[in-house]
Design an enzyme around this catalytic site. Structure first.
Site, PDB file in Angstrom:
ATOM      1  N   ASP A 136      -6.080 -14.560   4.483  1.00 48.04           N
ATOM      2  CA  ASP A 136      -5.573 -14.581   3.115  1.00 48.04           C
ATOM      3  C   ASP A 136      -4.152 -15.137   3.123  1.00 48.04           C
ATOM      4  O   ASP A 136      -3.552 -15.304   4.179  1.00 48.04           O
ATOM      5  CB  ASP A 136      -5.602 -13.179   2.493  1.00 48.04           C
ATOM      6  CG  ASP A 136      -5.190 -12.109   3.476  1.00 48.04           C
ATOM      7  OD1 ASP A 136      -4.321 -12.395   4.331  1.00 48.04           O
ATOM      8  OD2 ASP A 136      -5.720 -10.988   3.404  1.00 48.04           O
TER       9      ASP A 136
ATOM     10  N   ASP B 135      -0.363 -14.692   1.562  1.00 47.36           N
ATOM     11  CA  ASP B 135       0.551 -13.830   0.816  1.00 47.36           C
ATOM     12  C   ASP B 135       1.832 -14.594   0.501  1.00 47.36           C
ATOM     13  O   ASP B 135       2.257 -15.458   1.278  1.00 47.36           O
ATOM     14  CB  ASP B 135       0.893 -12.579   1.643  1.00 47.36           C
ATOM     15  CG  ASP B 135      -0.332 -11.710   1.872  1.00 47.36           C
ATOM     16  OD1 ASP B 135      -1.261 -11.774   1.052  1.00 47.36           O
ATOM     17  OD2 ASP B 135      -0.369 -10.982   2.883  1.00 47.36           O
TER      18      ASP B 135
ATOM     19  N   ASP C 243       6.514  -5.594  10.236  1.00 45.01           N
ATOM     20  CA  ASP C 243       6.216  -4.832  11.455  1.00 45.01           C
ATOM     21  C   ASP C 243       6.558  -5.575  12.749  1.00 45.01           C
ATOM     22  O   ASP C 243       7.324  -5.091  13.572  1.00 45.01           O
ATOM     23  CB  ASP C 243       4.759  -4.332  11.457  1.00 45.01           C
ATOM     24  CG  ASP C 243       3.737  -5.391  11.102  1.00 45.01           C
ATOM     25  OD1 ASP C 243       4.135  -6.577  10.924  1.00 45.01           O
ATOM     26  OD2 ASP C 243       2.540  -5.068  11.017  1.00 45.01           O
TER      27      ASP C 243
HETATM   28  P1  ATP Z   1      -4.508 -10.294   8.974  1.00 45.28           P
HETATM   29  O1  ATP Z   1      -4.652 -11.754   9.247  1.00 45.28           O
HETATM   30  O2  ATP Z   1      -5.291  -9.477   9.892  1.00 45.28           O
HETATM   31  O3  ATP Z   1      -4.681  -9.937   7.513  1.00 45.28           O
HETATM   32  P2  ATP Z   1      -1.733  -9.914   8.398  1.00 45.28           P
HETATM   33  O4  ATP Z   1      -0.509 -10.139   9.256  1.00 45.28           O
HETATM   34  O5  ATP Z   1      -1.880 -10.804   7.211  1.00 45.28           O
HETATM   35  O6  ATP Z   1      -2.984  -9.985   9.345  1.00 45.28           O
HETATM   36  P3  ATP Z   1      -1.802  -7.736   6.550  1.00 45.28           P
HETATM   37  O7  ATP Z   1      -2.240  -6.333   6.792  1.00 45.28           O
HETATM   38  O8  ATP Z   1      -2.594  -8.575   5.637  1.00 45.28           O
HETATM   39  O9  ATP Z   1      -1.684  -8.398   7.971  1.00 45.28           O
HETATM   40  O10 ATP Z   1      -0.297  -7.642   6.057  1.00 45.28           O
HETATM   41  C1  ATP Z   1       0.432  -8.784   5.595  1.00 45.28           C
HETATM   42  C2  ATP Z   1       1.876  -8.725   6.094  1.00 45.28           C
HETATM   43  O11 ATP Z   1       2.525  -7.555   5.568  1.00 45.28           O
HETATM   44  C3  ATP Z   1       1.996  -8.595   7.610  1.00 45.28           C
HETATM   45  O12 ATP Z   1       1.973  -9.873   8.222  1.00 45.28           O
HETATM   46  C4  ATP Z   1       3.352  -7.919   7.758  1.00 45.28           C
HETATM   47  O13 ATP Z   1       4.398  -8.835   7.643  1.00 45.28           O
HETATM   48  C5  ATP Z   1       3.400  -6.997   6.553  1.00 45.28           C
HETATM   49  N1  ATP Z   1       2.902  -5.638   6.860  1.00 45.28           N
HETATM   50  C6  ATP Z   1       1.645  -5.175   6.722  1.00 45.28           C
HETATM   51  N2  ATP Z   1       1.546  -3.895   7.101  1.00 45.28           N
HETATM   52  C7  ATP Z   1       2.768  -3.529   7.487  1.00 45.28           C
HETATM   53  C8  ATP Z   1       3.328  -2.306   7.976  1.00 45.28           C
HETATM   54  N3  ATP Z   1       2.582  -1.231   8.148  1.00 45.28           N
HETATM   55  N4  ATP Z   1       4.653  -2.295   8.279  1.00 45.28           N
HETATM   56  C9  ATP Z   1       5.433  -3.371   8.086  1.00 45.28           C
HETATM   57  N5  ATP Z   1       4.960  -4.548   7.637  1.00 45.28           N
HETATM   58  C10 ATP Z   1       3.660  -4.637   7.334  1.00 45.28           C
HETATM   59 MG    MG Z   2      -3.461 -10.565   5.734  1.00 48.87          MG
END
Ligand code: ATP
Ligand code: MG
Length: 431
Positions: A59, A61, A134
């Site tokens: 996705d 963001d 994170d």
């Molecule tokens: P994926 O491709 O698996 O969705 P992602 O990095 O996009 O991985 P998401 O859970 O969609 O992970 O979260 C989007 C962003 O929000 C992360 O890349 C991170 O920067 C931030 N984020 C998400 N969860 C946390 C958390 N628990 N603490 C701090 N930052 C977070």
């Molecule tokens: Mg994501």
């Protein structure tokens, strides 16, 4: 704030591989509309990380300095969600582009319990927004105005070295939000990265804090571990860092009993990882794979204990899954789907009569059971000789012919059997 203000590393367009052609066109639209309205407009998080690695993001963001109400004004298809920290969901058909205002890490107050993060976040600068994230590889921005990648957290270096490193002290960050420990494991497995020394130490020290996290978030994160093609690695890391001991003690003990390197569980997870489209399997199939070796062990134990050697598979499956239901509160729909997948395995081999086989294929539980059977066969080195026949039967079934035996996505218990099953079918035939 516990971080010094510093200048970001800027990587210009000609020094990285992100191209607008690889960004979802609706996300590009959102980025440009914000930017054309003179707001800062960055693509953030996992999408930047994945594109830099040449992977396809799940996705996209976006983060901006526009406040939620200002975002709302720019997009008719925008819904604001969340009470304390408002996020904008910009909706395009079934797709949602999540757009958030830059926010800062909440100030830690006195006392140990204050470590646990409240949702009470405040708006912040782009730098603060990068630093509240994170891991360094998740803290990168892509600026739609200059096409540059902006790095406040040394994420580019870690991306090149394939390292998962916490932004800030992992001892603090993991205790603030223990789910981050599972995220570290997931990203290391998914990206095939190593976890840096500091994070490893903090994981070993604070793993039991995972029990303080919100149960629905942990449950969701358990299923996210079945990340595309890498669930075996994810669960090995969960075992290594003792998170499995905290969350799924029965699986942890099974691994200890059956050998940490040679446990049959690894074969089943590896077989799941090798299946095409494993990223879209249902949570029922995933749970069935995770618990199947334990289920088999229990079936053997019970069959040895009875004089006739027969076991009630449904009964055993329910018993094996009991703890999962009470500790992780898995939805009932997943529980029933898992029990049914385990229960239906013997129905594939030998091939039943044509009429029975057709009826089975039309059962809505068939699809999960069929996927699960193929995983089990691959893990056990079984040739699954009737596979082609089942596939042929599947192809012959129209979607309208599927008889719903699912216990729904909701929380309903399985429907009772009709007292006169024949009557219903007669009516259907007349219709
Ligand atoms: P994926 O491709 O698996 O969705 P992602 O990095 O996009 O991985 P998401 O859970 O969609 O992970 O979260 C989007 C962003 O929000 C992360 O890349 C991170 O920067 C931030 N984020 C998400 N969860 C946390 C958390 N628990 N603490 C701090 N930052 C977070
Ligand atoms: Mg994501």
């Amino acid at each position: 704030m516990f971080f010094k203000k510093n200048k970001p590393v800027i990587r210009d367009r000609n020094k990285h591989c992100i191209s607008r052609a690889n960004i979802d066109p609706d996300a590009v639209k959102v980025l440009y509309r914000l930017s054309n309205s003179n707001y800062i407009s960055y693509m953030v998080g996992g999408s930047v990380r994945d594109l830099l690695l040449g992977r396809c993001p799940k996705d996209f963001d976006i983060s901006t300095d526009a406040q939620p109400a200002q975002i709302r004004k720019l997009f008719r298809n925008c819904f604001l969600i969340g009470r304390r920290f408002r996020l904008a969901h910009i909706v395009f058909g079934r797709k949602v582009i999540e757009t958030s205002t830059f926010r800062a890490q909440p100030e830690p107050t006195e006392g140990d319990s204050a470590l646990y993060q409240s949702e009470d976040n405040t708006f912040g600068t782009p730098e603060q927004d990068a630093k509240r994230r994170d891991f360094t590889v998740n803290g990168l921005f892509y600026d739609i105005k200059t096409f540059a990648v902006i790095d406040y957290v040394d994420g580019l270096k870690d991306l090149e070295n394939k390292v998962i490193r916490s932004i800030g002290d992992p001892n603090v960050r993991f205790r603030e939000d223990p789910v981050r420990m599972m995220r570290a494991v997931r990203f290391a497995a998914k990206l095939n990265f190593t976890i840096d020394k500091g994070c490893c130490k903090a994981l070993k020290k604070h793993h039991a804090d995972i029990l303080n996290a919100s149960v629905p978030r942990v449950c969701e994160e358990v299923y996210r571990l079945f990340t595309v093609n890498a669930s075996e690695k994810a669960f090995r890391l969960m075992w290594e860092f003792k998170l499995l001991e905290d969350l799924l003690p029965e699986i942890n003990e099974y691994i200890n009993r059956s050998g940490k390197n040679t446990s049959p569980l690894w074969r089943y997870l590896a077989a799941l990882d090798r299946m095409p489209e494993n990223g879209s399997f249902s949570n029922g199939v995933r749970t069935a794979v995770l618990f199947y070796p334990l289920f088999l062990e229990q079936c053997n134990r019970e069959s040895e204990a009875t004089p006739h050697g027969r076991v009630n598979r449904t009964h055993v499956a329910r018993k094996v899954l009991n703890h999962l239901v009470s500790s992780l509160h898995i939805p009932k729909a997943i529980f029933y789907a898992t029990v049914s997948a385990m229960d239906l395995i013997p129905r594939f081999d030998p091939m039943p009569t044509q009429a029975r086989a057709r009826r089975f294929v039309r059962n809505s539980n068939f699809e999960d059971a069929f996927i699960f059977k193929q995983i089990v066969a691959a893990a056990e080195g079984d040739t699954f000789e009737t596979l082609a026949q089942w596939k042929e039967l599947c192809n012959a079934v129209e979607p309208g012919e599927i008889i719903d035996q699912h216990h729904d996505e909701g929380d309903r218990a399985p429907r009772r059997r009709r007292r006169h099953p024949g009557r219903g079918r007669q009516k259907q035939r007349q219709a």
